[in-house]
Scaffold this active site. Structure first.
Site, short mmCIF file in Angstrom:
data_model
loop_
_atom_site.label_atom_id
_atom_site.label_comp_id
_atom_site.label_asym_id
_atom_site.label_seq_id
_atom_site.Cartn_x
_atom_site.Cartn_y
_atom_site.Cartn_z
N LYS A 1 -2.30 -1.48 -3.78
CA LYS A 1 -3.24 -0.22 -3.61
C LYS A 1 -2.39 1.04 -3.64
O LYS A 1 -1.31 1.00 -2.93
CB LYS A 1 -3.94 -0.29 -2.07
CG LYS A 1 -4.59 0.89 -2.17
CD LYS A 1 -5.45 1.00 -0.86
CE LYS A 1 -6.54 2.21 -0.40
NZ LYS A 1 -7.27 2.39 0.93
N LYS B 1 0.56 -1.08 0.03
CA LYS B 1 0.01 0.12 0.01
C LYS B 1 0.87 1.45 0.03
O LYS B 1 1.77 1.52 0.93
CB LYS B 1 -0.81 0.24 1.34
CG LYS B 1 -1.71 1.22 1.42
CD LYS B 1 -2.69 0.97 2.72
CE LYS B 1 -3.83 2.24 2.76
NZ LYS B 1 -4.57 2.09 4.00
ZN ZN Z 1 -5.39 3.81 8.06
#
Ligand code: ZN
Length: 339
Positions: free
Chosen positions: A264, A211
Site C-alpha cells: 500500500k 505500507k
Molecule cells: Zn493507523
C-alpha cells in the site's frame, strides 16, 4: 522458449524470415486475436470494496475529496453491502468512525463499537459477503495516531496489545478476515496468538505488510477522520525510497502468520508488488488508495481523461504487477463494466 522464424515464401510480404523484424502487430489486428492472447484478465473476484461506517441512522455523507464514496451509517452500510454482493464483488473492508475518541482508542475494542455492530448487522443481512476489518487505532485515538503516544513516541508494544484486543472483538462479532494496517512490529504474531487462543483458528490475517508513509492517503483521512493532530506516521510506515526493507517487512509478517500480504499504496509501488509476488509467491493484495482514486475521478470530471478507460487500465496494471487482490474504491464501477 522456442523462437521460430519461418522461411519467407517467395513473394511473401513478410520480412520476418530475413531476420530484420518480426510482425508483432499481427496478433493485435482484431479484438478476437487481442482477447485470445491477453495475459491479464480483471475479474470481479479480485476486488475488495472499502466502506466507512459512521454512527447514526440513514446517514450517507459523500466525501468531498472522494466523489462517489460515502460515509455510511450501519443501516446504509448493510444496503451498500447487498449491492456490492449483487454486483459480484466478494468482499468489503470496513473502517469505523466512532462516537468518541480517547487517548487509548477504547472505541476500537468495545464490543458495542461501531465496527463490531456493523459486522453483526452485515452478517445478519448479507451473510455470504466476506467481511474484512481494518485493525488500527488511528480512527479511534484523540491524537489521530495509530497507537498510544508517550512523550514524543508512538509506543510499539503496548499499542500492539490493544490492536490484538481490537482484532479479537472483530472476530467475536463475526469478521471473516482480519487486516492489521498499523505497521507496528510484532502485531501479526500478537493477533494470530489471541485469535488462536480464542478458537478463531480459521480466521485468516491479511497484513498491510509493506505500507508506505504516502501523500496519496490524503483523501482517506477526510473519509476516516484520522488525520494526526501532531507529527506524522513516518516512525512506523515505510520510507517511499526503500524496497529491500519492504521484503524484510513482508517476510516478517509471513513468519508471524500472515495469510495474505499487502502492498500500500499500489500505483507508485507496482515494483514492490512484483518483487513481493516473485519472492514469496504468497496471495498478494495491493491497495489502490484514495489519492489514486481521487486523481482519476477529478481528471475524469474535468474531461481531461477518459475516466472509465483509465480506471480499467489502472486496475489491470495492478493485477499485471502481480497482485491477486485489489482493494479499490473503483470496485463497484469496474464490476459494472465487467458484467
Ligand atoms: Zn493507523
Amino acid at each position: 522458449m522456442t523462437t521460430f522464424i519461418e522461411k519467407p515464401a517467395a513473394g511473401s510480404s513478410t520480412r520476418t524470415g530475413d531476420g530484420q523484424f518480426k510482425r508483432l502487430r499481427r496478433l493485435r489486428m482484431t479484438e478476437a486475436f487481442r482477447s485470445m492472447v491477453r495475459e491479464t484478465e480483471l475479474s470481479r473476484n479480485d476486488f475488495i470494496y472499502p466502506l466507512f461506517v459512521v454512527p447514526g441512522k440513514k446517514v450517507r455523507n459523500e466525501i468531498k475529496s472522494m466523489p462517489g464514496v460515502y460515509q455510511l451509517s450501519i443501516d446504509e452500510t448493510v444496503k451498500e453491502c447487498a449491492e456490492v454482493k449483487t454486483l459480484g464483488i466478494p468482499a468489503v473492508i470496513l473502517f469505523g468512525i466512532p462516537e468518541f475518541k480517547d487517548e487509548v482508542g477504547s472505541s476500537a475494542y468495545d464490543e458495542e463499537g461501531i465496527i463490531q455492530m456493523a459486522i453483526r448487522a452485515i452478517k445478519r443481512e448479507v451473510p455470504e459477503l466476506v467481511v474484512i476489518t481494518d485493525v488500527c487505532l488511528c480512527e479511534y485515538t484523540s491524537t489521530g495516531h495509530c497507537g498510544i503516544v508517550r512523550g514524543n513516541e508512538i509506543v510499539n508494544d503496548d499499542s500492539v496489545d490493544l490492536l490484538a484486543k481490537e482484532a479479537l472483538t472483530h472476530a467475536q462479532a463475526g469478521a471473516d478476515l482480519i487486516a492489521p494496517s498499523d505497521m507496528f512490529d510484532g502485531r501479526v504474531r500478537a493477533i494470530r496468538q489471541i485469535l488462536d487462543e480464542n478458537d478463531f483458528l480459521n480466521i485468516p490475517i491479511m497484513s498491510y505488510a509493506a505500507k508506505y508513509a504516502s501523500g496519496f492517503y490524503g483523501p482517506f483521512r477526510d473519509a476516516a477522520e484520522s488525520t494526526p493532530k501532531f507529527g506524522d506516521r513516518r516512525s512506523h510506515q515505510m520510507d517511499p525510497a526503500n524496497s529491500d526493507e519492504a521484503l524484510r517487512e513482508v517476510e516478517q509478517d509471513i513468519i508471524e502468520g500472515a495469510d495474505i500480504v499487502m502492498v500500500k499504496p499500489a500505483l507508485p509501488y507496482l515494483d514492490i508488488v512484483r518483487l513481493v509476488k516473485d519472492k514469496f509467491a504468497m496471495p498478494t493484495a495491493a491497495y489502490n488508495v484514495s489519492g489514486e482514486y481521487s486523481m482519476i475521478k477529478a481528471a475524469g470530471r474535468n474531461g481531461w481523461i477518459d475516466e472509465q478507460r483509465v480506471m480499467m487500465e489502472t486496475l489491470t496494471s495492478i493485477r499485471r504487477a502481480g497482485a491477486d487482490l485489489i482493494l479499490t474504491y473503483f470496485a463497484k464501477d469496474a464490476a459494472r463494466l465487467l458484467r
